[in-house]
Design a protein around this motif. Sequence first.
Motif, PDB file in Angstrom:
ATOM      1  N   GLU A 224      65.057 -15.591  79.950  1.00  0.00           N
ATOM      2  CA  GLU A 224      66.013 -14.979  79.116  1.00  0.00           C
ATOM      3  C   GLU A 224      66.702 -16.204  78.174  1.00  0.00           C
ATOM      4  N   GLN A 225      66.548 -17.502  78.559  1.00  0.00           N
ATOM      5  CA  GLN A 225      67.037 -18.690  78.038  1.00  0.00           C
ATOM      6  C   GLN A 225      66.018 -19.012  76.904  1.00  0.00           C
ATOM      7  N   LEU A 226      64.781 -18.391  77.009  1.00  0.00           N
ATOM      8  CA  LEU A 226      63.975 -18.535  75.982  1.00  0.00           C
ATOM      9  C   LEU A 226      63.891 -17.551  75.008  1.00  0.00           C
ATOM     10  N   ASP A 227      63.299 -17.783  73.878  1.00  0.00           N
ATOM     11  CA  ASP A 227      62.677 -16.383  73.093  1.00  0.00           C
ATOM     12  C   ASP A 227      61.556 -16.174  73.839  1.00  0.00           C
ATOM     13  N   PHE A 228      61.304 -15.243  74.703  1.00  0.00           N
ATOM     14  CA  PHE A 228      60.178 -14.804  75.262  1.00  0.00           C
ATOM     15  C   PHE A 228      59.606 -13.546  74.815  1.00  0.00           C
ATOM     16  N   THR A 229      58.169 -13.276  74.893  1.00  0.00           N
ATOM     17  CA  THR A 229      57.436 -12.361  74.452  1.00  0.00           C
ATOM     18  C   THR A 229      56.320 -11.886  75.129  1.00  0.00           C
ATOM     19  N   SER A 230      55.992 -10.831  75.548  1.00  0.00           N
ATOM     20  CA  SER A 230      55.052 -10.424  76.377  1.00  0.00           C
ATOM     21  C   SER A 230      54.185  -9.347  75.511  1.00  0.00           C
ATOM     22  N   ILE A 231      53.073  -9.720  75.038  1.00  0.00           N
ATOM     23  CA  ILE A 231      52.095  -8.853  74.369  1.00  0.00           C
ATOM     24  C   ILE A 231      50.750  -8.375  75.267  1.00  0.00           C
ATOM     25  N   TRP A 232      50.709  -6.900  75.419  1.00  0.00           N
ATOM     26  CA  TRP A 232      49.758  -6.663  76.126  1.00  0.00           C
ATOM     27  C   TRP A 232      49.060  -5.276  75.593  1.00  0.00           C
ATOM     28  N   THR A 233      47.778  -4.874  76.088  1.00  0.00           N
ATOM     29  CA  THR A 233      47.459  -3.669  75.685  1.00  0.00           C
ATOM     30  C   THR A 233      46.983  -2.741  76.911  1.00  0.00           C
ATOM     31  N   PRO A 234      47.287  -1.401  76.563  1.00  0.00           N
ATOM     32  CA  PRO A 234      47.227  -0.416  77.636  1.00  0.00           C
ATOM     33  C   PRO A 234      45.724  -0.288  77.983  1.00  0.00           C
ATOM     34  N   TYR A 235      44.788  -0.906  77.599  1.00  0.00           N
ATOM     35  CA  TYR A 235      43.468  -0.421  77.664  1.00  0.00           C
ATOM     36  C   TYR A 235      42.964  -1.532  78.329  1.00  0.00           C
TER      37      TYR A 235
END
Length: 210
Positions: free
Chosen positions: A143-154
């Motif tokens: 949370e101290q960073l700008d964190f993003t998780s990108i993912w696909t449901p497939y």
Amino acid sequence: MNIENQQRNAVLLVHGIDDTGAVFHKMAGYLGLQGWSVYSLDLVPNNGDVGLDKLAKQVADYVAATFAPEQGLDLVGFSMGGIVSRYYIQRLGGINRVQRFITISSPHHGTVVAYASQRPGCVQMRPNSIFLKDLNSDAVILEQLDFTSIWTPYDLMIVPANSSQMPVGNEVIVPVALHPWMLTDLRSLTAVKTALRNNVKLPFLKKASS
């Protein structure tokens, strides 16, 4: 204010298992054309023969050798590379260097596919592994960073696919059909670009001195 050009950092790309930095060819070109300075390294060995903590040390060494101590950094990790990057951030001081952190189809909570191998790095990526439990025990640090998780449901490499979800940070779901396509599909590339444009939570110098 031009948010796009505000505090644009160098971007380090960290690949997954059985890959090299070459797997980011399209992503690196895409980001480079839009003004980012893009770097990647080859993790050795790349097949799970050593623990992810050992590979994270290679990331730490690369950062120390390549970027000035006062230079902020954005980190993008694909698949295993996202977990390697998390270890660097959470255990090897990367929290003081990285401002934006993006994982793409990373097994934050493990993947059953890892049961197919007894190699140390694969064992660490199994669901409920000691290694992942340790990292997830203080995932709040992200949370101290700008964190993003990108993912696909497939995703058929990250099983279950929602293992890529995290209770902190931002989430982008891209309905891409195959795991490796997450690095080439325009929707994924656009999601990475958007995340790299986000305002950072803390300026680098302030964070490094805290």
